[in-house]
Design a protein around this motif. Sequence first.
Motif, PDB file in Angstrom:
ATOM      1  N   THR A 149       0.908  -1.149   0.175  1.00 48.42           N
ATOM      2  CA  THR A 149       0.101   0.071  -0.021  1.00 48.42           C
ATOM      3  C   THR A 149       0.930   1.453   0.113  1.00 48.42           C
ATOM      4  OG1 THR A 149      -1.853  -1.160   1.237  1.00 48.42           O
ATOM      5  CG2 THR A 149      -1.768   1.302   1.363  1.00 48.42           C
ATOM      6  N   THR A 150       0.440   2.424  -0.652  1.00 45.24           N
ATOM      7  CA  THR A 150       1.172   3.511  -0.780  1.00 45.24           C
ATOM      8  C   THR A 150       1.676   3.950   0.699  1.00 45.24           C
ATOM      9  OG1 THR A 150       1.421   5.640  -2.004  1.00 45.24           O
ATOM     10  CG2 THR A 150      -0.816   5.257  -0.836  1.00 45.24           C
ATOM     11  N   PHE A 151       2.632   4.731   0.604  1.00 48.86           N
ATOM     12  CA  PHE A 151       3.096   5.410   2.004  1.00 48.86           C
ATOM     13  C   PHE A 151       1.885   6.230   2.574  1.00 48.86           C
ATOM     14  CE2 PHE A 151       6.289   8.222   4.393  1.00 48.86           C
ATOM     15  CZ  PHE A 151       6.131   7.538   5.592  1.00 48.86           C
ATOM     16  N   ALA A 152       1.509   5.866   3.630  1.00 44.77           N
ATOM     17  CA  ALA A 152       0.428   6.832   4.445  1.00 44.77           C
ATOM     18  C   ALA A 152       0.773   8.425   4.204  1.00 44.77           C
ATOM     19  CB  ALA A 152      -0.155   6.409   5.359  1.00 44.77           C
ATOM     20  N   TRP A 153       2.083   8.560   4.732  1.00 40.86           N
ATOM     21  CA  TRP A 153       2.295   9.834   4.986  1.00 40.86           C
ATOM     22  C   TRP A 153       3.150  10.724   3.819  1.00 40.86           C
ATOM     23  CZ3 TRP A 153       0.521  12.044   9.631  1.00 40.86           C
ATOM     24  CH2 TRP A 153      -0.159  11.016  10.486  1.00 40.86           C
ATOM     25  N   SER A 154       2.991   9.998   2.596  1.00 41.45           N
ATOM     26  CA  SER A 154       3.665  10.918   1.732  1.00 41.45           C
ATOM     27  C   SER A 154       2.953  12.191   1.312  1.00 41.45           C
ATOM     28  CB  SER A 154       3.582  10.200   0.430  1.00 41.45           C
ATOM     29  OG  SER A 154       2.423  10.221  -0.227  1.00 41.45           O
ATOM     30  N   PRO A 155       3.574  13.415   0.856  1.00 44.31           N
ATOM     31  CA  PRO A 155       3.008  14.670   0.708  1.00 44.31           C
ATOM     32  C   PRO A 155       1.679  14.602  -0.163  1.00 44.31           C
ATOM     33  CG  PRO A 155       5.316  14.933   0.661  1.00 44.31           C
ATOM     34  CD  PRO A 155       4.955  13.514   0.718  1.00 44.31           C
ATOM     35  N   LYS A 156       1.608  13.755  -1.329  1.00 46.29           N
ATOM     36  CA  LYS A 156       0.400  13.475  -2.037  1.00 46.29           C
ATOM     37  C   LYS A 156      -0.641  12.962  -1.174  1.00 46.29           C
ATOM     38  CE  LYS A 156       2.952  13.278  -6.458  1.00 46.29           C
ATOM     39  NZ  LYS A 156       3.049  12.445  -7.724  1.00 46.29           N
ATOM     40  N   VAL A 157      -0.383  11.976  -0.472  1.00 48.82           N
ATOM     41  CA  VAL A 157      -1.557  11.277   0.348  1.00 48.82           C
ATOM     42  C   VAL A 157      -2.012  12.283   1.260  1.00 48.82           C
ATOM     43  CG1 VAL A 157      -1.984   9.538   2.090  1.00 48.82           C
ATOM     44  CG2 VAL A 157      -0.894   9.089  -0.053  1.00 48.82           C
ATOM     45  N   LEU A 158      -1.073  13.270   1.893  1.00 47.80           N
ATOM     46  CA  LEU A 158      -1.633  14.072   3.011  1.00 47.80           C
ATOM     47  C   LEU A 158      -2.156  15.178   2.355  1.00 47.80           C
ATOM     48  CD1 LEU A 158       1.921  14.089   4.725  1.00 47.80           C
ATOM     49  CD2 LEU A 158      -0.293  13.650   5.936  1.00 47.80           C
ATOM     50  N   ARG A 159      -2.300  15.781   1.245  1.00 48.53           N
ATOM     51  CA  ARG A 159      -2.737  16.813   0.613  1.00 48.53           C
ATOM     52  C   ARG A 159      -4.409  16.144   0.447  1.00 48.53           C
ATOM     53  NH1 ARG A 159       1.732  17.563  -2.249  1.00 48.53           N
ATOM     54  NH2 ARG A 159       0.745  16.810  -4.132  1.00 48.53           N
ATOM     55  N   ALA A 160      -4.321  15.100  -0.246  1.00 46.89           N
ATOM     56  CA  ALA A 160      -5.461  14.353  -0.665  1.00 46.89           C
ATOM     57  C   ALA A 160      -6.469  14.099   0.670  1.00 46.89           C
ATOM     58  CB  ALA A 160      -5.395  12.991  -1.427  1.00 46.89           C
ATOM     59  N   GLY A 161      -5.680  13.901   1.741  1.00 43.52           N
ATOM     60  CA  GLY A 161      -6.487  13.598   2.976  1.00 43.52           C
ATOM     61  C   GLY A 161      -7.085  14.830   3.684  1.00 43.52           C
ATOM     62  N   MET A 162      -6.302  15.960   3.284  1.00 42.73           N
ATOM     63  CA  MET A 162      -6.779  17.555   4.066  1.00 42.73           C
ATOM     64  C   MET A 162      -7.151  17.252   5.387  1.00 42.73           C
ATOM     65  SD  MET A 162      -7.548  19.317   1.384  1.00 42.73           S
ATOM     66  CE  MET A 162      -8.664  20.524   1.746  1.00 42.73           C
TER      67      MET A 162
END
Length: 263
Positions: free
Chosen positions: A150-163
């Motif tokens: 699974t993709t790294f939960a704390w990557s900048p892209k994931v963090l931006r999508a998680g808002m």
Amino acid sequence: MKTISSRDNPLYKELKHLAGSSQARRKAGRTLLDGVHLCVAYLEKMGLPPLCIVGETALLNEEVSAIIQQCSDSHTQCIVLPDALFHALSQVEHGVDILFVIDTPEIQQPSRLTQSAVLLDRVQDPGNFGSIVRSAAAAGIKQVYCSAGTTFAWSPKVLRAGMGAHFLLEIFEGVDLSDLLGRADIPVIATSSHADKQLYEVDLRQPVAWLFGHEGQGVADDLLARASYRVSIPHLGDIESLNVAASSAVCFFEQVRQQTSAK
């Protein structure tokens, strides 16, 4: 505040490495929050970051000034970069130039599944991951378990999508989902376009663990076999299945609907 103007500065090199490498972020146990919204959410939910980075032009922004003041008052280190150097760190176009460097949480995984949770089997798209955790947090779910792959939960892209949803959740990575399913005290529900049972036929007034799989391959067969229920989401259009992020939102808020209508 300290100003860094050279690309050869050791701290700037370290920041550049963090910004560009998932491996570096995992190894350092740190990641970057990009933009005012995420930084404010972090301050509200988690407290002060170890480091605040801001672009020169952004110093004129009132929201940025308030964030810097809050950090400075609490002796958090603040670094000012020329805009060109800042933009080499940021993946956001036309955003407000502020970053937090934060430590990624280290949380001990519970021994059993006892409360509503999300289980992600090799979900690889950062946008999907971020959307799933955002919907989960909005639905009152507190835990997310991620398999290897699974993709790294704390990557900048994931963090931006998680808002900011990350700051409301306990996220566990590298989890052996098969082992976890063997220690589930609640029903496990997997989505499958080929299931006979529909989502709306399942009693969701109790805690459940939602199991979602890889964007192309779905949930692995061995995990699917261990689910308490396999459900499909009915739809009218001539489309085989929904995107995993859309599927998760439908599931979470069907659970919310049942739980709130039962009160």
